[in-house]
Design an enzyme around this catalytic site. Structure first.
Site, mmCIF file in Angstrom:
data_model
loop_
_atom_site.group_PDB
_atom_site.id
_atom_site.type_symbol
_atom_site.label_atom_id
_atom_site.label_comp_id
_atom_site.label_asym_id
_atom_site.label_seq_id
_atom_site.Cartn_x
_atom_site.Cartn_y
_atom_site.Cartn_z
ATOM 1 N N ASP A 1 25.567 4.255 -42.259
ATOM 2 C CA ASP A 1 24.727 4.122 -41.067
ATOM 3 C C ASP A 1 23.314 3.881 -41.591
ATOM 4 O O ASP A 1 22.638 4.816 -42.036
ATOM 5 C CB ASP A 1 24.808 5.419 -40.243
ATOM 6 C CG ASP A 1 23.791 5.452 -39.098
ATOM 7 O OD1 ASP A 1 23.142 4.426 -38.853
ATOM 8 O OD2 ASP A 1 23.658 6.518 -38.458
ATOM 9 N N ASP B 1 22.167 6.884 -27.973
ATOM 10 C CA ASP B 1 21.782 7.146 -29.365
ATOM 11 C C ASP B 1 20.261 7.336 -29.439
ATOM 12 O O ASP B 1 19.497 6.371 -29.412
ATOM 13 C CB ASP B 1 22.237 5.956 -30.234
ATOM 14 C CG ASP B 1 21.986 6.187 -31.715
ATOM 15 O OD1 ASP B 1 21.265 7.146 -32.058
ATOM 16 O OD2 ASP B 1 22.511 5.404 -32.531
ATOM 17 N N LYS C 1 13.976 -1.584 -40.556
ATOM 18 C CA LYS C 1 15.039 -2.092 -39.690
ATOM 19 C C LYS C 1 14.480 -2.813 -38.464
ATOM 20 O O LYS C 1 15.136 -3.695 -37.906
ATOM 21 C CB LYS C 1 15.918 -0.915 -39.261
ATOM 22 C CG LYS C 1 17.227 -1.304 -38.617
ATOM 23 C CD LYS C 1 18.049 -0.056 -38.390
ATOM 24 C CE LYS C 1 19.226 -0.302 -37.487
ATOM 25 N NZ LYS C 1 19.975 0.944 -37.247
#
Lengths: 288, 613
Positions: free
Chosen positions: B11, B196, B73
């Site tokens: 992840d 999330d 990211k």
């Protein structure tokens, strides 16, 4: 000649003592007495230091002095505040680049009891951005007959930058002869601020820094080892640390190595090593 | 029988990353070398030019902001000119510059690095942790990405894996991985919501699960809402309290701010399980006038934290409502609600979600681990050990062409299993049109400009005719490697033009190869440096022992019965050790250690026999 040299050593010694290096200071006072056994100041400071327990003694504040141009700061409780000399990033003072060095007093030409705050002189550059309570628009100074720049030194009658640089360099050389690399580095940092491009200062600083770093690393031992805090949080608050030492101490969590701490501290490797060595010496941290 | 090659699931998060594997049929998280599951997705170059990754990099982020890269990211696979990158640049303290192909480069340690290179450093760290766990090399992984990542972002993530020395077996969506970890591929048929809430982003996804097929039917969220917002509220509260007491603003001091940030995060985590947390930061600052350093001591209660962050919890519910509304999904239609991310441990968040969905959400013991666990499950399935859970490679976003009016005509809808092919017939929009421009787009927006332009080409020499009378057949082909070919054919004349689109991370193949080679060299150098360091420590220790033993032997009468050449040999060995100590030669250091070790045995033997006499 030897009397003048002794006086220089006394000044350098005082500077070191203000920085927390009592051992280095004591050595310089002793050296001054060797050169000029009749030097009352050297004897006074040496006795003052010895009477109050040398390294563990409270700092003796010189008698009140006539200081022109600025208020004499109250001497901070520097004794044992050994993190204070760590030069590096961080600290509230970093935000406005002000520093408030404790005063060291130079004899003023012409005798009398007047003394000049030598650190005010040494820290002249640092003091520059200090907020002014009374400020005049640029150019207005002429109106009052005061030159716009370059008049400060003249006005206060203190020596020029060159002589200060020489004083610091000689002090540093003496300390290096005495194997006091820590004190020498402190003086050389100051010297470098006075003369940023000076090759002599740079060479001497690099040499003494390397030597000091090697000594500190040897004291710390294998840098891959993990230091641990020996004291309970309730006991830690009674230590006499500054915020930099407090920061380094806060990073010691039983998982990071000395090498990690050099990376984490945000300070120079030398400053971090000095703080760690001192924490180790004082029994605040342990290894293994 | 040879042991099968270890497979891992990763992840790769915005704030933290985790690696997991399947052992004895059970998915398990692999702890990093500091003994924790989470590795902060932060890389840095320290002041002494050392590369730092993970927790150590995070802990110096505030004191070394220009050389610390986090949240890479947010930038991966994006174009420098994109509004997402331009938005991100406003809040990033490190330098980001434009690359040659409108990609972007991050300046760190005096070098301009591509985003995949930065992400690769994190992947390398996770790979090393996995290798330490297995005790052998790990080369294959499944990596997760947000469901909204387009092909370029997925390709860039794959490139990061390649640079890190990992073959990325598959890129899967984070919500899908979370659902897999809960075993929903087998037990649930219907719609599932995945919320999330991580360190820096909040993603809401709705999955349609049918006979083990996972279809992302809706995705959205806020890429700037996460645990850090909660931390910042605590920091503000602490700073305000300190300012009231001492008249000092701690935010001006980087060291103080770093400590506040660490303490705030710790307090926030603690308050998910206890009612109050003590913040104790001794020597936090030295007052400007000198004097004793000040301490910060405060007690934060859970109620106070909830009060300070009530609007943030409301935003979580608001965004969820919005995403479900846009997808036309009613909360009551959902079979399950999964909470993912460390922030969902906070009781207030659980309560808000429970209130909105009117059901108990699924939250494991470690909500931050479920995505990595799902990725590990998928890696295990890909190795042929569980074909029931095998996810198929799908197109993450729809593919289509721009049409008159600035709209998009979708040719291949998202989530179509690849390889696939589809054809649509279009007609000219103007009278006597001789040329038609085919713009290949990817995305879900109905307006062309809001989608990603993958490529364009022109079909010229069309038959002159009134509008609508010339028909052009557009065919999309996606092969098993995800390479898209688009061709356009004039049905009247048979004239044909085509284009091949390969998802690009912004790096050319040559650049990738060069970076991979550089990384290999860096790792070799790092390994050598580590070996040298270890050997030097061993040498120093042995040398100290030999000097001690020599001193003792000299004190014993007659050298304690030592052979005549023992002491000169020990002195020679010490001299040799001194000579080779600073050389960059592991073999020479090893030899010097052996010599010292031999001398030590001899000297100690004599000392013992001398003492007995």
């Amino acid at each position: 000649m030897s009397s003048e040299r002794a006086n220089q050593l006394v000044e350098a010694g005082l500077w070191l003592r203000m920085s927390g290096d009592h051992v280095g200071a004591q050595r310089l006072f002793e050296r001054a007495l060797e050169l000029d056994p009749g030097n009352a100041r050297a004897r006074q400071y040496l006795e003052g230091g010895a009477a109050s327990g040398g390294n563990g003694a409270p700092f003796v504040v010189p008698p009140p002095a006539q200081v022109l141009g600025r208020m004499t700061p109250v001497a901070p409780a520097l004794e044992g505040d050994w993190g204070a000399w760590a030069e590096g990033k961080g600290g509230l003072e970093e935000a406005d680049s002000r520093k408030t060095p404790a005063p060291v007093y130079l004899p003023v030409e012409g005798g009398n009891n007047g003394r000049v705050d030598a650190l005010a002189l040494l820290a002249r550059e640092e003091d520059a951005p200090e907020p002014e309570v009374f400020s005049f628009p640029e150019g207005d100074t002429q109106e009052f007959g005061v030159p716009s720049s370059g008049g400060d030194t003249q006005e206060y009658g203190v020596p020029t930058g060159d002589s200060e640089l020489d004083l610091l360099l000689r002090g540093a050389e003496d300390l290096l002869e005495l194997d006091d690399h820590s004190g020498a580095v402190d003086l050389l940092f100051k010297a470098q601020e006075l003369a940023p491009g000076d090759a002599r200062v740079e060479a001497l600083r690099q040499r003494s820094e390397q030597m000091l770093m090697a000594m500190l690393e040897s004291k710390l031992g294998d840098l891959g080892r993990i230091p641990r805090v020996r004291l309970q949080p309730d006991d830690i608050i009674w230590l006499n640390l500054d915020h930099r030492a407090g920061f380094v101490l806060a990073q010691i969590d039983g998982a990071v190595t000395y090498e990690d701490l050099f990376a984490l501290s945000g300070m120079t490797r030398l400053d971090t090593a000095r703080i760690l060595a001192q924490l180790l010496d004082e029994g605040v941290i342990t290894v293994g | 029988m040879a042991e099968s090659e270890p497979l891992i699931g990763i992840d790769l998060g915005t704030t933290n990353s985790i690696v997991a594997t399947v052992q004895d049929g059970q998915p398990v998280v692999i702890k990093n070398r500091t003994g924790v599951a989470l590795t902060p997705s932060v890389v840095a170059v320290s002041k002494n030019a050392k590369r730092l990754v993970g927790s150590i990099a995070k802990r110096q982020a505030i004191t070394n902001p220009q050389e610390t890269v986090y949240a890479a990211k947010r930038l991966i696979g994006r174009k420098f000119s994109s509004h997402e990158v331009q938005d991100a640049l406003r809040s990033l303290p490190y330098a980001v510059v434009a690359g040659q192909h409108d990609d972007l480069r991050i300046r760190m340690g005096g070098r301009d690095l591509s985003v995949p290179e930065i992400s690769a450093m994190i992947l390398q760290e996770l790979k090393a942790d996995a290798e330490a766990h297995f005790g052998r090399p790990v080369t294959k992984a499944v990596v997760t990405v947000p469901a909204y990542f387009n092909d370029a972002q997925r390709q860039a993530t794959k490139d990061a894996g390649r640079i890190a020395g990992l073959e990325v077996l598959r890129i899967i969506n984070e919500p899908t991985a979370a659902a897999l970890a809960y075993g929903f591929g087998r037990t649930v048929n219907g719609r599932v919501a995945v919320l999330d809430l991580g360190g820096g982003t909040f993603d809401v996804s709705v999955l349609e699960i049918s006979q083990g097929v996972f279809d992302v039917v809706a995705t959205g969220g806020d890429t700037y809402l996460g645990g850090e917002d909660w931390d910042n509220r605590i920091i503000e509260w602490l700073v305000f309290g300190f300012a009231k007491e001492h008249g000092l603003d701690l935010r001006k001091d980087r060291m103080a701010l770093q400590r506040l940030k660490d303490a705030a995060e710790k307090a926030k985590v603690e308050l998910s399980s206890v009612r109050e947390s003590h913040v104790n930061l001794p020597f936090i600052c030295t007052p400007p006038g000198g004097g004793a350093a000040l301490h910060l001591q405060a007690t934060l209660t859970r109620d106070k934290l909830e009060d300070l962050t009530s609007d943030l919890a409301e935003r979580v519910v608001g965004i969820t409502t919005e995403v479900l509304g846009e997808a036309g999904v009613r909360p009551s239609e959902l079979k399950e609600v999964i909470l993912v991310g460390g922030m969902t441990r906070m009781p207030k968040i659980v309560e808000a979600v429970r209130g909105y969905f009117r059901r108990e959400p699924c939250k494991g013991v470690h909500p931050e681990e479920v995505v990595a666990l799902g990725a590990a499950i998928q890696a295990h399935a890909l190795a042929g050990q569980d074909s029931e859970l095998l996810l198929l490679d799908v197109t993450p976003q729809s593919l289509g062409v721009a049409i008159a009016g600035g709209y998009v005509r979708r040719v291949i809808p998202k989530n179509t299993t690849v390889p696939t092919s589809a054809t649509e017939v279009f007609a000219t929009s103007k009278d006597f049109q001789r040329t038609v421009k085919i713009m290949v787009l990817q995305g879900e927006h109905e307006m062309a400009q809001a989608n990603e332009l993958l490529g364009e080409f022109a079909l010229t020499g069309l038959r002159e005719a009134p509008r609508g009378q010339v028909e052009i057949e557009v065919t999309f082909d996606i092969n098993a490697e995800g390479i898209v070919s688009v061709s356009a054919k004039d049905r009247g004349t048979g004239l044909r033009q085509s284009i091949t689109v390969t998802a690009s991370s912004g790096l050319t193949e040559e650049e990738l190869k060069r970076i991979i080679e550089e990384q290999r060299e860096y790792l070799l150098a790092a390994r050598l440096s580590e070996e040298l360091k270890t050997k030097r420590v061993e040498l120093d220790s042995l040398a100290r022992d030999v000097v001690d033993a020599l001193t003792r032997a000299r004190l014993l009468p007659g050298g304690g019965g030592l052979a005549a050449d023992a002491m000169p040999r020990a002195e020679q060995a010490l001299e040799h050790a001194r000579r080779v100590r600073d050389a960059e030669d592991v073999a020479a250091l090893t030899r010097a250690c052996e010599l010292l070790s031999g001398c030590l045995t001899q000297l100690r033997g004599s000392a013992q026999s001398g003492a007995r006499r």
